[in-house]
Design a protein around this motif. Structure first.
Motif, mmCIF file in Angstrom:
data_model
loop_
_atom_site.group_PDB
_atom_site.id
_atom_site.type_symbol
_atom_site.label_atom_id
_atom_site.label_comp_id
_atom_site.label_asym_id
_atom_site.label_seq_id
_atom_site.Cartn_x
_atom_site.Cartn_y
_atom_site.Cartn_z
ATOM 1 N N ALA A 162 11.958 47.211 73.432
ATOM 2 C CA ALA A 162 11.548 48.437 74.130
ATOM 3 C C ALA A 162 12.237 48.557 75.483
ATOM 4 O O ALA A 162 12.715 49.635 75.856
ATOM 5 C CB ALA A 162 10.028 48.451 74.298
ATOM 6 N N ILE A 163 12.296 47.472 76.225
ATOM 7 C CA ILE A 163 12.913 47.493 77.561
ATOM 8 C C ILE A 163 14.397 47.827 77.487
ATOM 9 O O ILE A 163 14.907 48.592 78.304
ATOM 10 C CB ILE A 163 12.697 46.134 78.275
ATOM 11 N N THR A 164 15.085 47.244 76.521
ATOM 12 C CA THR A 164 16.532 47.444 76.420
ATOM 13 C C THR A 164 16.911 48.674 75.609
ATOM 14 O O THR A 164 18.067 49.091 75.622
ATOM 15 C CB THR A 164 17.214 46.209 75.796
ATOM 16 N N GLY A 165 15.950 49.229 74.865
ATOM 17 C CA GLY A 165 16.229 50.403 74.049
ATOM 18 C C GLY A 165 17.076 50.096 72.827
ATOM 19 O O GLY A 165 17.724 50.980 72.287
ATOM 20 N N GLN A 166 17.068 48.843 72.412
ATOM 21 C CA GLN A 166 17.824 48.477 71.210
ATOM 22 C C GLN A 166 17.089 47.394 70.437
ATOM 23 O O GLN A 166 16.320 46.633 71.014
ATOM 24 C CB GLN A 166 19.221 48.001 71.570
ATOM 25 N N ARG A 167 17.356 47.362 69.141
ATOM 26 C CA ARG A 167 16.761 46.324 68.294
ATOM 27 C C ARG A 167 17.645 45.083 68.391
ATOM 28 O O ARG A 167 18.830 45.127 68.103
ATOM 29 C CB ARG A 167 16.675 46.790 66.844
ATOM 30 N N HIS A 168 17.053 43.991 68.794
ATOM 31 C CA HIS A 168 17.775 42.734 68.921
ATOM 32 C C HIS A 168 17.724 41.976 67.600
ATOM 33 O O HIS A 168 16.894 42.241 66.738
ATOM 34 C CB HIS A 168 17.168 41.880 70.042
ATOM 35 N N ASP A 169 18.631 41.025 67.459
ATOM 36 C CA ASP A 169 18.645 40.175 66.275
ATOM 37 C C ASP A 169 17.273 39.512 66.144
ATOM 38 O O ASP A 169 16.745 38.984 67.128
ATOM 39 C CB ASP A 169 19.735 39.107 66.444
ATOM 40 N N PRO A 170 16.681 39.522 64.950
ATOM 41 C CA PRO A 170 15.365 38.893 64.772
ATOM 42 C C PRO A 170 15.352 37.399 65.101
ATOM 43 O O PRO A 170 14.289 36.838 65.348
ATOM 44 C CB PRO A 170 15.046 39.121 63.296
ATOM 45 N N CYS A 171 16.513 36.765 65.130
ATOM 46 C CA CYS A 171 16.567 35.346 65.498
ATOM 47 C C CYS A 171 16.078 35.120 66.923
ATOM 48 O O CYS A 171 15.692 34.003 67.281
ATOM 49 C CB CYS A 171 17.978 34.789 65.330
ATOM 50 N N VAL A 172 16.061 36.176 67.720
ATOM 51 C CA VAL A 172 15.509 36.064 69.080
ATOM 52 C C VAL A 172 14.034 35.671 68.991
ATOM 53 O O VAL A 172 13.537 34.917 69.825
ATOM 54 C CB VAL A 172 15.714 37.377 69.871
ATOM 55 N N ILE A 173 13.345 36.152 67.962
ATOM 56 C CA ILE A 173 11.945 35.759 67.769
ATOM 57 C C ILE A 173 11.862 34.250 67.580
ATOM 58 O O ILE A 173 10.973 33.593 68.126
ATOM 59 C CB ILE A 173 11.313 36.483 66.564
ATOM 60 N N ASP A 174 12.800 33.697 66.803
ATOM 61 C CA ASP A 174 12.807 32.254 66.567
ATOM 62 C C ASP A 174 12.961 31.495 67.882
ATOM 63 O O ASP A 174 12.283 30.480 68.110
ATOM 64 C CB ASP A 174 13.945 31.864 65.623
#
Length: 100
Positions: free
Chosen positions: A53-65
């Motif tokens: 939300a802050i960056t306005g882009q969907r990050h790689d889901p590996c960031v969750i990891d």
């Protein structure tokens, strides 16, 4: 930092955390996290949603990891590579657990 090099007694900065380098530290700072202790009690899925939300882009889901690895480490678990959490993330997302 590579998990094998992390010494819990020497974790003072974000980059002292397992799996966190300059880019990961910058992501955490965008979330208002400036010190490792601020990760205690945080939900990695909520952190990921907030980052997107802050960056306005969907990050790689590996960031969750990565977020799972550091929140668990700060909760007292051993330092582990971020990819150790990939299967758990996939199962939780497949079970339709919401990402806020």
């Amino acid at each position: 930092m590579h998990p094998s090099k992390v010494e819990r007694s020497r974790v003072f900065r974000l980059t002292d955390l397992p799996n966190i380098g300059k880019a990961g530290a910058a992501d955490l700072e965008l979330l208002g996290i400036r010190a490792p202790e601020q990760l205690i009690g945080k939900c990695p899925f909520d952190m990921y949603a907030a980052l997107c939300a802050i960056t306005g882009q969907r990050h790689d889901p590996c960031v969750i990891d990565v977020f799972m690895s550091v929140t668990r480490f700060m909760a007292g678990e051993a330092a582990r590579p971020w990819w150790d959490y990939t299967q758990e993330r996939k199962l939780r997302l497949q079970a339709n657990e919401p990402i806020v």
